[in-house]
Design a protein around this motif. Structure first.
Motif, PDB file in Angstrom:
ATOM      1  N   LEU A  27      -7.374   5.433  12.495  1.00 53.24           N
ATOM      2  CA  LEU A  27      -8.224   4.408  11.899  1.00 53.24           C
ATOM      3  C   LEU A  27      -7.650   3.949  10.559  1.00 53.24           C
ATOM      4  CD1 LEU A  27     -10.758   3.021  12.796  1.00 53.24           C
ATOM      5  CD2 LEU A  27     -12.079   4.636  11.443  1.00 53.24           C
ATOM      6  N   ALA A  30      -4.808   1.736  11.242  1.00 58.76           N
ATOM      7  CA  ALA A  30      -5.243   0.400  11.670  1.00 58.76           C
ATOM      8  C   ALA A  30      -5.629  -0.442  10.456  1.00 58.76           C
ATOM      9  CB  ALA A  30      -6.417   0.519  12.637  1.00 58.76           C
ATOM     10  N   VAL A  31      -6.329   0.189   9.498  1.00 64.93           N
ATOM     11  CA  VAL A  31      -6.729  -0.539   8.296  1.00 64.93           C
ATOM     12  C   VAL A  31      -5.497  -0.974   7.508  1.00 64.93           C
ATOM     13  CG1 VAL A  31      -7.889  -0.321   6.065  1.00 64.93           C
ATOM     14  CG2 VAL A  31      -9.000   0.539   8.104  1.00 64.93           C
ATOM     15  N   PHE A  32      -4.501  -0.109   7.419  1.00 66.00           N
ATOM     16  CA  PHE A  32      -3.286  -0.470   6.683  1.00 66.00           C
ATOM     17  C   PHE A  32      -2.553  -1.624   7.371  1.00 66.00           C
ATOM     18  CE2 PHE A  32       1.233   0.316   5.409  1.00 66.00           C
ATOM     19  CZ  PHE A  32       1.061  -0.063   4.094  1.00 66.00           C
ATOM     20  N   GLY A  34      -3.988  -3.875   9.037  1.00 64.96           N
ATOM     21  CA  GLY A  34      -4.810  -5.029   8.693  1.00 64.96           C
ATOM     22  C   GLY A  34      -4.440  -5.589   7.332  1.00 64.96           C
ATOM     23  N   VAL A  35      -4.208  -4.699   6.351  1.00 68.43           N
ATOM     24  CA  VAL A  35      -3.795  -5.134   5.013  1.00 68.43           C
ATOM     25  C   VAL A  35      -2.502  -5.931   5.116  1.00 68.43           C
ATOM     26  CG1 VAL A  35      -3.031  -4.376   2.732  1.00 68.43           C
ATOM     27  CG2 VAL A  35      -4.888  -3.176   3.854  1.00 68.43           C
ATOM     28  N   LEU A  36      -1.556  -5.406   5.911  1.00 68.89           N
ATOM     29  CA  LEU A  36      -0.266  -6.091   6.053  1.00 68.89           C
ATOM     30  C   LEU A  36      -0.441  -7.475   6.676  1.00 68.89           C
ATOM     31  CD1 LEU A  36       2.103  -3.222   7.225  1.00 68.89           C
ATOM     32  CD2 LEU A  36       1.834  -4.191   4.943  1.00 68.89           C
TER      33      LEU A  36
END
Lengths: 93, 199
Positions: A27, A30-32, A34-36
């Motif tokens: 998870l 996935a968030v990282f 998303g940041v990219l």
């Protein structure tokens, strides 16, 4: 903007309900990712703005000076606040 | 460090590809950023919801968090006033740019309307730089100066674009303060802009 906040609330509910299934490191990854993705899109948004690039030589340095001064001021005040709060016993678990 | 270089690289790649017009039409339409943000806020929400410490995070909301946006406002406007002295620009102009708190879309449009395109462009650039530097330097700021400094440097963006990096480097416990900080500043931007643009 408030749609984004609603999406987050929905996410919190979903995460809460399925927390047993979702526990794990993927998870965070996935968030990282998303940041990219967001930064890539922000880069595109800036890159296609021809007016912004045309004005960059004329106004860029002024904008940079203001921005750095504003951030330095914020960091200073935040640091003072944190020190003051720590003295009054906040942040103790 | 590796994360920061990676983040900067991905951002630079986006700018470069867009400059070279090397991208398919649907990406250039520039409306993808918004749904991407929504998906991403949903994911960030899921990661908070799935966190076993959620109840503890909610219990940690305390009155002192209201001081965060006040500290950011004083610091930002103070810094902008200092920049005005240095740049020999009118105080009202510099303060208006600083009072965007990273909310570049609103502040650049508002300032362009009331003060002209030149200052509007400066506001756009300065507030993008604030968001960008906060994203790129969040890890270092939180490590050296603490979580409050990280949230403060992000300004308005602590409720959306920089929230994930705040959550990542300051910890999930700081998500709620960051949200409250961003919302409070967001609501104050139109007020400050009206005030400083009339100066």
């Amino acid at each position: 903007m408030y749609i984004a906040l609603l999406m987050m609330l929905a996410g919190i509910l979903v995460g809460r309900v399925f927390r047993r299934v979702l526990a794990g490191a993927w998870l965070g990854r996935a968030v990282f990712l998303g940041v990219l993705a967001l930064l890539f899109l922000l880069g595109i948004e800036i890159g296609v703005n021809d007016r912004l690039f045309a004005y960059l030589p004329a106004f860029g340095w002024r904008a940079l000076v203001i921005s750095l001064a504003v951030m330095a001021g914020s960091l200073l005040c935040a640091r003072l606040l944190q020190t003051w709060l720590a003295k009054r016993g906040y942040f103790k678990e | 460090m590796r994360d920061s270089v990676f983040i900067l690289g991905v951002f630079a790649l986006g700018v470069l590809l867009a400059r070279c017009s090397f991208l398919p039409e649907f990406l250039l339409a520039s409306d993808c950023a918004l749904p991407a943000l929504w998906i991403f806020m949903f994911l960030a929400g899921v990661s908070v919801g799935a966190d076993r410490r959620l109840s503890q995070i909610i219990r940690n909301v305390r009155p002192f968090m209201l001081l965060l946006p006040i500290a950011t406002t004083i610091g930002s406007l103070g810094g902008a006033a200092f920049a005005a002295l240095f740049l020999l620009m009118p105080f009202g102009d510099c303060l208006a740019v600083g009072a965007g708190f990273g909310y570049y879309s609103l502040s650049s449009v508002f300032i362009t309307q009331s003060k002209g395109a030149d200052l509007g462009t400066i506001a756009l650039l300065a507030n993008i730089v604030r968001e960008l530097f906060s994203l790129l330097l969040m890890r270092i700021i939180v490590k050296r100066l603490g979580p409050i400094a990280g949230i403060s440097s992000a300004g308005c963006t602590s409720m959306d674009t920089t929230l994930p990096v705040i959550a990542r480097y300051a910890g999930a416990a700081w998500i709620l303060p960051a949200l409250m900080h961003g919302i409070a500043l967001d609501l104050s931007v139109p007020f400050w802009l009206t005030l400083f643009c009339s100066m």
